[in-house]
Design a protein around this motif. Structure first.
Motif, PDB file in Angstrom:
ATOM      1  N   GLN A 148       0.822  -1.202   0.000  1.00 45.57           N
ATOM      2  CA  GLN A 148       0.000   0.000   0.000  1.00 45.57           C
ATOM      3  C   GLN A 148       0.858   1.254   0.000  1.00 45.57           C
ATOM      4  O   GLN A 148       0.519   2.257  -0.643  1.00 45.57           O
ATOM      5  N   LYS A 149       1.955   1.208   0.706  1.00 45.40           N
ATOM      6  CA  LYS A 149       2.841   2.373   0.736  1.00 45.40           C
ATOM      7  C   LYS A 149       3.512   2.583  -0.616  1.00 45.40           C
ATOM      8  O   LYS A 149       3.694   3.723  -1.072  1.00 45.40           O
ATOM      9  N   LEU A 150       3.856   1.493  -1.284  1.00 47.39           N
ATOM     10  CA  LEU A 150       4.450   1.624  -2.615  1.00 47.39           C
ATOM     11  C   LEU A 150       3.435   2.185  -3.614  1.00 47.39           C
ATOM     12  O   LEU A 150       3.792   2.981  -4.493  1.00 47.39           O
ATOM     13  N   LEU A 151       2.183   1.769  -3.457  1.00 52.57           N
ATOM     14  CA  LEU A 151       1.146   2.322  -4.331  1.00 52.57           C
ATOM     15  C   LEU A 151       0.989   3.819  -4.118  1.00 52.57           C
ATOM     16  O   LEU A 151       0.733   4.574  -5.062  1.00 52.57           O
ATOM     17  N   ILE A 152       1.139   4.260  -2.880  1.00 52.99           N
ATOM     18  CA  ILE A 152       1.055   5.699  -2.594  1.00 52.99           C
ATOM     19  C   ILE A 152       2.199   6.441  -3.285  1.00 52.99           C
ATOM     20  O   ILE A 152       2.024   7.538  -3.836  1.00 52.99           O
ATOM     21  N   ILE A 153       3.390   5.832  -3.284  1.00 50.23           N
ATOM     22  CA  ILE A 153       4.547   6.465  -3.931  1.00 50.23           C
ATOM     23  C   ILE A 153       4.300   6.601  -5.441  1.00 50.23           C
ATOM     24  O   ILE A 153       4.519   7.664  -6.039  1.00 50.23           O
ATOM     25  N   VAL A 154       3.846   5.514  -6.052  1.00 47.42           N
ATOM     26  CA  VAL A 154       3.562   5.578  -7.489  1.00 47.42           C
ATOM     27  C   VAL A 154       2.446   6.587  -7.772  1.00 47.42           C
ATOM     28  O   VAL A 154       2.496   7.345  -8.754  1.00 47.42           O
ATOM     29  N   GLY A 155       1.430   6.598  -6.888  1.00 45.89           N
ATOM     30  CA  GLY A 155       0.362   7.578  -7.056  1.00 45.89           C
ATOM     31  C   GLY A 155       0.858   9.007  -6.961  1.00 45.89           C
ATOM     32  O   GLY A 155       0.379   9.893  -7.690  1.00 45.89           O
ATOM     33  N   GLY A 156       1.833   9.253  -6.094  1.00 48.72           N
ATOM     34  CA  GLY A 156       2.413  10.594  -6.013  1.00 48.72           C
ATOM     35  C   GLY A 156       3.127  10.990  -7.290  1.00 48.72           C
ATOM     36  O   GLY A 156       3.023  12.136  -7.753  1.00 48.72           O
ATOM     37  N   MET A 157       3.866  10.037  -7.876  1.00 48.72           N
ATOM     38  CA  MET A 157       4.529  10.327  -9.152  1.00 48.72           C
ATOM     39  C   MET A 157       3.502  10.637 -10.243  1.00 48.72           C
ATOM     40  O   MET A 157       3.683  11.574 -11.030  1.00 48.72           O
TER      41      MET A 157
END
Length: 844
Positions: free
Chosen positions: A502-511
């Motif tokens: 979930q945290k990695l998805l947040i990072i990709v979502g930020g990009m």
């Protein structure tokens, strides 16, 4: 009514176009001759214009049969001037009618810098504007017309209207020959009053007669008709043909040369006769109805009456219908064409009826059809070839099928250790980014030949968004995975670090959010528009008289460079960040968890291909096929290489060694990292503790091993009982060593350190063989199974088996080690050298 002595003043050619002589002759006739009502004649434009300007003061009317200068057409300046010959301006309505006949709406003029020709050109300009015919270029020259002729060619003038005399006409056509301005693509229209065979006297050019005749072939000349072609008897009782025969007979009899104005002079006499007759009839009528006996008229009344009667003239003469409109003769204009060395009449224009009549099948154009009035430009879109688009589309579809296969593989094996440790959700995002990049290829190949202009403008935005989001999704997910490995293995101070997907998805979502902000600002502030770039004219490959103007559609805006710079800068920083993470985690040797090597290879390939592709695409922007091919191949290559580097190793590992994720749990560190092994061990343990499924598997394995130990104990007891039946001496173990032996048995709980195992074995061997209690040697074979002798035998057999057979399965000594099991009889020095050590990754 009085009968004064009236006469007609006939002006001859004695003045020889000398203004002084002409004026003196005129004033002598006025002062010393009888009283005059009209003046007949006037050939020289200069003398005629001076006399005609003073006629109003003398109450005289002048009728000319040879003055064609357009200057005399100004009725404000010459109100009492008439002429039976059409003026030079009379050909202009005929020329306009001829242009309309062939739908020529674009012409050019070439004029000799003389007042006579300049006046005709000015009047022609007005007539052309009224007819809505474009004057593409107007050129004037004095002596050398070659520069002006070239200017006409440079401006793509095909229909050229010339106003020059025969002396310069030869120079004009010589220049036209040298510039290849003749033949089927050009039509020249020149005056028709040149002398017969005027080209034979052209000695002032450097062109041969053959070249001159070649350039002249097909020109059209325009002039007034000297005699009517209709065989109808006119006011004289003769047909024009009969009159011409009589004229030639009298001319030959008197030995004079023929003049083209003789018919107009003949009709002019009839105009005067009819005018005077009509004036006399009017005066008699007035006298008859006048109440006064002494009826008189003054010179002013007679002059006004003559002027009115002249304007009402209308009869059929030898030159055609004789009629005046504002003092100008409404005559007949003839058209002749130069064909094979001679002039042939091809038509005539009736000014009174405003009708152009062309003689059937007489005009012979150089081509199969009349020349075009311009080089018709046919816009031709530079488009992507359908076969090329089809081939690249097929390759793209294959790439999307490959992506779908990787997606199916990733979803189907999402619970497998190898796939689960590599973050299947991030893998799905990588595949999604690759498929978006593939999809953009279809949009890049669509241009105005496939879609409308409005749809093309929409595609400009859509394909930019898809490619940008696809790139960020694929590489953002890849870099997020690498960041998790970096965060776990580089932060050695943290004993436990769990980073969920979930945290990695947040990072990709930020990009992606950064991408969306840039794209939305781009679309709102300066959206992409469809622009058309036109290129220079090209010859028609089929040889037709048309020119091809290629044009190409682009997606551009006002500040294209700035927006591209922002996007490239952001993507470049993203790639640099990915390179940094890949370098930092290069020594983490868990293939299922770390893709740093493949990420580095992907970044390298993508970076090189993007730089090369962008440069080549910019240099080939005027070649859509090459540009599309380069862009499509770059996208296909980058997407395919990235997906293959991420998933092909996993496919190979799953096929050749499905348990590789379980077997390879050791970490390779550099020499600098070996100094921090103790700290790193806790970090590694934290990673494995974070993986719940792996912990469950290890616990199950631990339970199975414990059950196996129990079974081996039972088997060992049976063997021991059998050994007790044999009469042999056994060493005596001291009673105070029983407690140490029981501690050694507790090794079935598998401690975390192999060093302790080694030390326990060493102490056991020393205690076992160090001394023998003689009091225990006489014991019988039926002693209790838990006696010290039995315990010693168990330890001698169990410890080497357990240490070398079971510990590797739960993360201890490598099961693949080639070192043989350590014998209980081996010395401590030998035992220490034979054992190998490593970092144990275990949850037990």
């Amino acid at each position: 009514m009085s009968n004064p002595d009236l006469s007609i003043l006939v002006m001859g050619s004695r003045s020889r176009c000398d203004n002084a002589k002409g004026l003196r002759a005129f004033f002598d006739a006025i002062c010393f001759g009888p009283k005059h009502l009209m003046i007949f004649g006037g050939v020289c434009p200069s003398v005629t214009s001076i006399i005609a300007e003073s006629l109003e003061g003398w109450n005289l009317v002048q009728l000319s049969f040879a003055a064609t200068t357009p200057v005399l057409a100004d009725k404000k300046k010459y109100p009492n001037f008439f002429r039976t010959v059409p003026s030079d301006n009379a050909v202009n309505p005929a020329v306009v009618k001829f242009l309309n006949q062939y739908n020529w709406t674009r012409v050019g003029t070439l004029t000799q810098d003389v007042q006579r020709f300049s006046e005709v050109r000015n009047d022609l300009t007005n007539e052309l504007e009224k007819a809505d015919i474009q004057i593409a270029d107007t050129q004037s020259f004095s002596n050398d017309p070659c520069v002006n002729v070239k200017n006409l060619k440079d401006n793509d003038v095909r229909i050229i209207i010339g106003q020059f005399d025969e002396n310069l006409a030869s120079k004009v056509f010589c220049c036209a020959y040298n510039l290849n301005m003749f033949g089927s693509k050009y039509q020249w229209i020149i005056p028709g009053w040149y002398q017969e065979n005027w080209w034979d006297n052209a000695n002032a050019t450097n062109c041969t007669s053959k070249k001159l005749l070649t350039a002249m072939e097909g020109y059209i000349s325009v002039d007034f008709e000297p005699l009517s072609t209709r065989q109808i008897k006119g006011i004289s009782g003769r047909t024009p043909q009969e009159y011409e025969l009589e004229y030639n007979r009298q001319r030959i009899k008197k030995g004079v040369e023929s003049s083209k104005f003789h018919g107009f002079a003949y009709d002019g006499i009839w105009v005067i006769a009819r005018t005077l007759t009509r004036v006399m009839e009017i005066l008699r009528h007035r006298e008859r109805h006048n109440v006064h006996r002494n009826f008189t008229v003054d010179d002013r009344d007679v002059g006004r009456l003559v002027l009115d009667v002249m304007n009402e003239t209308n009869f059929l003469g030898v030159t055609g219908q004789v009629m005046f409109r504002n003092g100008e003769r409404m005559g007949t204009i003839k058209f002749t064409q130069f064909q094979e060395g001679k002039e042939v009449k091809v038509g005539e224009y009736n000014a009174i009826a405003d009708v152009l009549e062309l003689i059937n099948n007489t005009i012979m154009f150089q081509g199969i059809e009349p020349p075009k009035d311009r080089t018709f430009v046919r816009l031709q879109r530079r488009q992507i070839n359908v076969p090329l688009y089809s081939i690249l589309s097929v390759i793209t579809i294959l790439g999307m099928f490959m992506s779908s296969a990787f997606l199916f593989f990733n979803i189907q094996n999402r619970n497998h250790r190898l796939i689960k440790m590599s973050s299947p959700y991030m893998n799905n995002l990588i595949i999604l980014g690759g498929m978006l990049s593939y999809a953009s290829i279809f949009l890049f190949g669509l241009d105005g030949s496939f879609v409308s202009d409005k749809v093309f403008e929409t595609l400009c935005t859509v394909r930019t968004w898809i490619l940008t989001v696809g790139y960020t999704t694929a590489f953002g997910a890849m870099f997020a995975k690498t960041w998790r490995v970096h965060a776990i293995f580089k932060n050695v101070k943290m004993k436990k670090k769990i980073i969920k997907d979930q945290k990695l998805l947040i990072i990709v979502g930020g990009m992606l959010l950064i991408d969306l902000c840039i794209l939305i600002c781009w679309q709102v502030v300066d959206p992409l528009k469809r622009t058309v770039e036109e290129y220079s004219l090209e010859a028609d490959p089929q040889g037709r008289d048309v020119a091809i103007r290629p044009f190409l559609e682009h997606c551009e805006n006002m500040h294209m460079t700035i927006w591209l710079g922002i996007v490239y800068a952001y993507k470049g920083l993203l790639m640099l960040f990915g390179c940094f993470l890949a370098w930092e985690t290069r020594n983490v040797s868990i293939p299922a968890l770390n893709d740093s090597k493949y990420i580095g290879m992907s970044v390298y390939n993508v970076g090189i291909m993007c730089i090369i592709g962008a440069a080549v695409s910019f240099l080939t922007r005027d070649q859509p096929n090459v540009q599309f091919c380069i862009v499509a191949l770059v996208i296909i290559f980058c997407s395919t290489i990235t997906l293959c580097l991420v998933f092909v190793p996993k496919l190979i590992t799953m096929r050749t060694n499905p348990d590789a994720a379980t077997q390879n749990r050791r970490l390779q560190f550099t020499q600098n990292q070996k100094k921090e092994d103790s700290k790193t061990s806790s970090s590694v343990a934290s990673v494995n503790q974070a993986n719940t499924s792996r912990l469950d598997n290890l616990q199950a394995s631990n339970h199975r091993l414990r059950m196996r130990i129990t079974e081996l104990d039972k088997e060992l007891e049976e063997v021991t009982m059998q050994l007790q039946d044999t009469p042999e001496k056994t060493p005596y173990i001291r009673q105070n060593q029983y407690e140490d032996a029981n501690n050694i048995l507790s090794i079935r709980n598998f401690t975390d350190s192999k060093e302790e195992d080694r030390l326990m074995l060493k102490n056991h061997h020393e205690q076992k063989w160090g001394s023998v209690d003689p009091s225990r040697t006489n014991r019988g074979p039926l002693e209790d199974i838990n006696s010290p002798e039995h315990i010693q035998r168990r330890l001698s057999l169990q410890l080497p088996i357990l240490h070398h057979a079971y510990l590797p399965s739960i993360g201890g000594v490598d099961a693949s080690s080639s070192s043989p099991p350590v014998s209980p009889l081996a010395s401590p020095r030998q035992t220490r050298g034979a054992l190998s050590y490593g970092v144990m990754v275990s949850g037990l």
